[in-house]
Design an enzyme around this catalytic site. Structure first.
Site, PDB file in Angstrom:
ATOM      1  N   TYR A 147       0.838  -1.136   0.005  1.00  0.00           N
ATOM      2  CA  TYR A 147      -0.040  -0.086   0.132  1.00  0.00           C
ATOM      3  C   TYR A 147       0.804   1.287  -0.002  1.00  0.00           C
ATOM      4  CZ  TYR A 147      -3.436  -3.501   0.872  1.00  0.00           C
ATOM      5  OH  TYR A 147      -4.522  -4.572   0.623  1.00  0.00           O
ATOM      6  N   GLY A 285      -3.891 -13.184  12.715  1.00  0.00           N
ATOM      7  CA  GLY A 285      -4.832 -12.529  12.110  1.00  0.00           C
ATOM      8  C   GLY A 285      -5.805 -13.565  11.857  1.00  0.00           C
TER       9      GLY A 285
END
Length: 335
Positions: A147, A285
């Site tokens: 990103y 996660g």
């Protein structure tokens, strides 16, 4: 998360995963309307979003949890359909990203001018301020996974020739300026940063990830931030582990704050990483998504629910989100 506003069902999701004294890092929250790259993700740039986050944060605090908001700009991982007025997504480059295997389409990005970069940095600052106003205990800057921050860091993407590109130091400038701005706004003791120097997510590789990771770890000491959260080198892609010889040990030794590692960990190797002083904390996660009572399951060495990747990114408020069973429910179903 319709209209990029957090929805009430997130109260249940996050409170399900709260343990007294435990640290939760939120899903990535875009810092502005130019930061969007995915449908219905909850932002943190408007007053309405801040107000919608408040009851979610309060639910975590009510159960004794510590809650950090991950703030995020997707950069070129976007398309014109997500952008204000259908404009091109912004990045450090104008190089396009290849279409995703899942059919994702990415529009050619527009290279940010040096004069525009301070506004993006200010968007991170504003988002951090909003997160604290919403009640979060701190923020984590998303500087990983291909990103925007990662796009500046990696030489596979960053082809600039100005003060934000070229040398290692110049490629790291944007990330460090974001850290500095956010630390000045809310205090460095509320700030974390997530990095993935070894990863090649979304065509974000680097020719010398060891040097990149070490330089960032050393440079961050200047700001005294709370923690550095790094993805293991074995996670070259988002989903699979690979055998590798690279190590986060140099970064661990160089960084003076709390060091968090992530990337395909289970109970045993997570405990081992902490016991061998390779990390202070281990982040989970996918297995935490599928096991809302993961700390208890680890404590008891109990079996884990298997996650269903097909439901990771749906907008359903229940299926694959809040319907994974707790250990007690699993036991009841088996007896």
């Amino acid at each position: 998360m319709y209209g990029n506003v957090p929805q009430p069902h997130a109260i249940l999701y996050y409170s399900q995963r709260t343990t007294k004294g435990g640290l939760l890092i939120s899903e990535a929250a875009p810092i502005s309307d130019t930061a969007l790259g995915y449908l219905d993700v909850p932002g943190i740039w408007t007053k309405e979003q801040v107000e919608a986050w408040k009851p979610i944060v309060e639910a975590v605090h009510a159960k004794g949890g510590i809650f950090v908001c991950q703030i995020w700009h997707t950069g070129r991982v976007s398309n014109t359909g997500f952008q204000p007025n259908g404009q091109a997504p912004v990045s450090c480059t104008d190089k396009s990203l290849s279409p995703g295997n899942d059919g994702s389409h990415y529009s050619p990005p527009r290279r940010l001018s040096a004069e525009e970069i301070p506004q993006i940095i200010n968007d991170f600052r504003h988002a951090a301020k909003n997160a604290v106003e919403a009640g979060f205990d701190g923020i984590e800057i998303h500087g990983a996974n291909g990103y925007l921050v990662d796009q500046f860091l990696k030489d596979q993407i960053n082809d600039r020739t100005d003060e934000y590109g070229g040398s290692l130091e110049k490629r790291c400038r944007f990330a460090l300026e974001v850290v500095e701005a956010v630390s000045e706004e809310i205090g460095a003791d509320r700030v974390g940063l997530r990095l993935s120097p070894f990863a090649d997510y979304l065509e974000s590789g680097d020719s010398n990830p060891e040097a990149l990771g070490l330089y960032m770890a050393e440079s961050l000491n200047k700001y005294g931030i709370l923690y550095l959260h790094v993805i293991e080198p074995r996670m070259k892609t988002a989903w699979e582990k690979f055998e590798c010889s690279e190590s986060l040990t140099p970064m661990r030794k160089a960084f003076n704050g709390t060091f968090i590692v992530a990337g395909g960990y289970g109970r045993e190797d997570g405990n081992k990483a902490v016991a061998e002083n390779r990390a202070d904390l281990v982040a989970y996660g996918r297995v935490f998504l599928a096991n809302p009572d993961l700390p208890r399951r680890f404590e008891l060495d109990a079996p884990l629910n298997k996650y269903d990747r097909n439901t990771f990114y749906t907008s359903d408020p229940v299926v694959g989100y809040t319907d994974y069973p707790f250990l007690d429910e699993t036991d009841s179903a088996e007896t």
